[in-house]
Write a protein that holds these residues in place. Structure first.
Motif, PDB file in Angstrom:
ATOM      1  N   GLU A  29       0.836  -1.187   0.000  1.00  0.00           N
ATOM      2  CA  GLU A  29       0.000   0.000   0.000  1.00  0.00           C
ATOM      3  C   GLU A  29       0.879   1.248   0.000  1.00  0.00           C
ATOM      4  OE1 GLU A  29      -3.071   2.240   3.049  1.00  0.00           O
ATOM      5  OE2 GLU A  29      -2.967   0.037   3.075  1.00  0.00           O
ATOM      6  N   PRO A  32      -0.632   7.670   2.160  1.00  0.00           N
ATOM      7  CA  PRO A  32      -1.598   8.685   1.763  1.00  0.00           C
ATOM      8  C   PRO A  32      -0.897   9.928   1.205  1.00  0.00           C
ATOM      9  CG  PRO A  32      -2.172   7.779   3.904  1.00  0.00           C
ATOM     10  CD  PRO A  32      -0.816   7.234   3.563  1.00  0.00           C
ATOM     11  N   THR A  79      -7.157  11.010  -4.079  1.00  0.00           N
ATOM     12  CA  THR A  79      -7.253  10.103  -2.947  1.00  0.00           C
ATOM     13  C   THR A  79      -6.563   8.793  -3.276  1.00  0.00           C
ATOM     14  OG1 THR A  79      -8.743   8.967  -1.397  1.00  0.00           O
ATOM     15  CG2 THR A  79      -9.484   9.163  -3.686  1.00  0.00           C
ATOM     16  N   HIS A  80      -5.911   8.187  -2.284  1.00  0.00           N
ATOM     17  CA  HIS A  80      -5.344   6.854  -2.482  1.00  0.00           C
ATOM     18  C   HIS A  80      -6.333   5.795  -2.019  1.00  0.00           C
ATOM     19  CE1 HIS A  80      -4.759   6.492   1.810  1.00  0.00           C
ATOM     20  NE2 HIS A  80      -4.158   5.327   1.684  1.00  0.00           N
ATOM     21  N   ASP A  81      -7.439   6.228  -1.353  1.00  0.00           N
ATOM     22  CA  ASP A  81      -8.439   5.324  -0.799  1.00  0.00           C
ATOM     23  C   ASP A  81      -9.776   5.585  -1.490  1.00  0.00           C
ATOM     24  OD1 ASP A  81     -10.210   3.810   0.692  1.00  0.00           O
ATOM     25  OD2 ASP A  81      -9.428   4.456   2.638  1.00  0.00           O
ATOM     26  N   SER A  83     -12.569   4.352  -1.028  1.00  0.00           N
ATOM     27  CA  SER A  83     -13.742   4.357  -0.151  1.00  0.00           C
ATOM     28  C   SER A  83     -13.970   5.747   0.438  1.00  0.00           C
ATOM     29  CB  SER A  83     -13.574   3.338   0.978  1.00  0.00           C
ATOM     30  OG  SER A  83     -12.547   3.729   1.880  1.00  0.00           O
ATOM     31  N   LYS A  84     -13.034   6.651   0.146  1.00  0.00           N
ATOM     32  CA  LYS A  84     -13.126   8.017   0.679  1.00  0.00           C
ATOM     33  C   LYS A  84     -13.012   9.013  -0.469  1.00  0.00           C
ATOM     34  CE  LYS A  84     -11.072   6.646   5.106  1.00  0.00           C
ATOM     35  NZ  LYS A  84      -9.950   6.870   6.055  1.00  0.00           N
ATOM     36  N   TRP A 145      -5.214  -0.005  -8.293  1.00  0.00           N
ATOM     37  CA  TRP A 145      -6.215  -0.495  -7.340  1.00  0.00           C
ATOM     38  C   TRP A 145      -6.717  -1.874  -7.756  1.00  0.00           C
ATOM     39  CZ3 TRP A 145      -6.050   4.731  -8.757  1.00  0.00           C
ATOM     40  CH2 TRP A 145      -5.950   5.667  -7.720  1.00  0.00           C
ATOM     41  N   ASP A 156      -9.636  -0.930  -2.306  1.00  0.00           N
ATOM     42  CA  ASP A 156      -9.903   0.486  -2.066  1.00  0.00           C
ATOM     43  C   ASP A 156      -8.625   1.309  -2.008  1.00  0.00           C
ATOM     44  OD1 ASP A 156     -12.701   0.352  -1.978  1.00  0.00           O
ATOM     45  OD2 ASP A 156     -12.700  -0.197   0.145  1.00  0.00           O
ATOM     46  N   LYS A 157      -7.554   0.726  -1.462  1.00  0.00           N
ATOM     47  CA  LYS A 157      -6.337   1.497  -1.213  1.00  0.00           C
ATOM     48  C   LYS A 157      -5.274   1.213  -2.272  1.00  0.00           C
ATOM     49  CE  LYS A 157      -7.212   1.945   3.728  1.00  0.00           C
ATOM     50  NZ  LYS A 157      -6.705   1.703   5.099  1.00  0.00           N
ATOM     51  N   ARG A 159      -2.011   0.562  -4.337  1.00  0.00           N
ATOM     52  CA  ARG A 159      -0.833  -0.254  -4.059  1.00  0.00           C
ATOM     53  C   ARG A 159       0.179  -0.092  -5.185  1.00  0.00           C
ATOM     54  NH1 ARG A 159      -1.849  -4.150  -0.152  1.00  0.00           N
ATOM     55  NH2 ARG A 159      -0.273  -5.572  -0.975  1.00  0.00           N
TER      56      ARG A 159
END
Length: 251
Positions: A29, A32, A79-81, A83-84, A145, A156-157, A159
């Motif tokens: 991962e 951020p 964003t790296h995520d 889900s956000k 992703w 979600d995050k 890599r």
């Protein structure tokens, strides 16, 4: 064509080979707020491919990432995520500009630009000079992703994983054994003599060498990410710099 969530590949006619578009195999991962140039290309709000910001209003990705039918393609940046996602600030509508000579991944020209509806504040990544050559065994990084294993699911995050380039002659040999001739204007890296590489959902993401995006994730063998088997294939960006630079010749 690929199926959302599961097959994010372009199924090649009369071929068992499918386009690459998934997650990073044997990677880690990313922190951020790093790799700010990375983009998630989405259809109807779901991740289908990677991409990367080359200008404040242009994301580069793979042509096979165009879903064509029933599509509402957008890009998420910042964003790296996944889900956000702040829908107001991170999501962009786009205008697609696919290379007009693209037919399928085995025929090459697997490149597409997405013009953003507004400029992004994210950091762009440098492109190579025209016809720049990448030597074999050059250390590089690929991020996405995509799946972390064959027949897995997107994550979600974000890599990334370290891979090395493979010279064309060495690359073609294992592909010849499975009766495939590689197209022109490609780079080979990862997936061969190593258990590291890209997978489904990583399509369209950049191969970064010396802080320069030199390749675009294009395809692997039969959606099989249980490496090693054959080298992963990337579109060689240096061969398309003129196409990127001159709007009247793009689409």
């Amino acid at each position: 064509m690929y199926r959302l969530h599961k097959l994010l590949f372009l199924v090649l006619a009369c071929s068992v080979q499918k386009a690459l578009g998934g997650e990073i195999i044997k990677g880690n991962e990313v922190p951020p707020k790093s790799l700010q140039y990375m983009a998630s290309v989405q259809n109807n709000g779901k991740h289908i491919c990677g991409g990367f910001l080359i200008r404040k209003d242009i994301v580069l990705t793979a042509a096979h990432c165009d879903p064509k039918k029933n599509s509402n393609v957008t890009v998420v940046l910042g964003t790296h995520d996944l889900s956000k996602v702040n829908e107001r600030t991170m999501r962009y509508n786009v205008k697609k500009c696919k290379h007009r000579d693209f037919k399928n991944t085995l025929n090459g020209n697997d490149i597409m630009m997405l013009k953003l509806s507004r400029p992004s504040t994210m950091t762009t990544i440098k492109l190579p000079k025209r016809n720049m050559k990448i030597k074999g065994n050059t250390p590089c990084v690929v991020a996405g992703w995509g799946f972390t294993r064959s027949n897995g699911a997107v994550v979600d995050k974000l890599r990334e994983v370290n891979v090395a380039t493979i010279d064309r002659r060495t690359c073609q040999q294992p592909w010849t054994k499975v009766k495939k001739t590689l197209p022109a204007n490609i780079i080979c890296a990862g997936g061969y003599r190593t258990d590291k590489g890209a997978c489904q959902g990583d399509s369209g993401g950049p191969l970064v060498c010396n802080k320069t995006a030199v390749g675009i994730v294009s395809f692997n063998l039969n959606s099989d990410c249980t490496y090693p088997n054959v080298p992963n294939i990337y579109t060689e960006i240096s061969k398309f710099v003129a196409w990127i630079d001159y709007p009247k010749k793009r689409c």
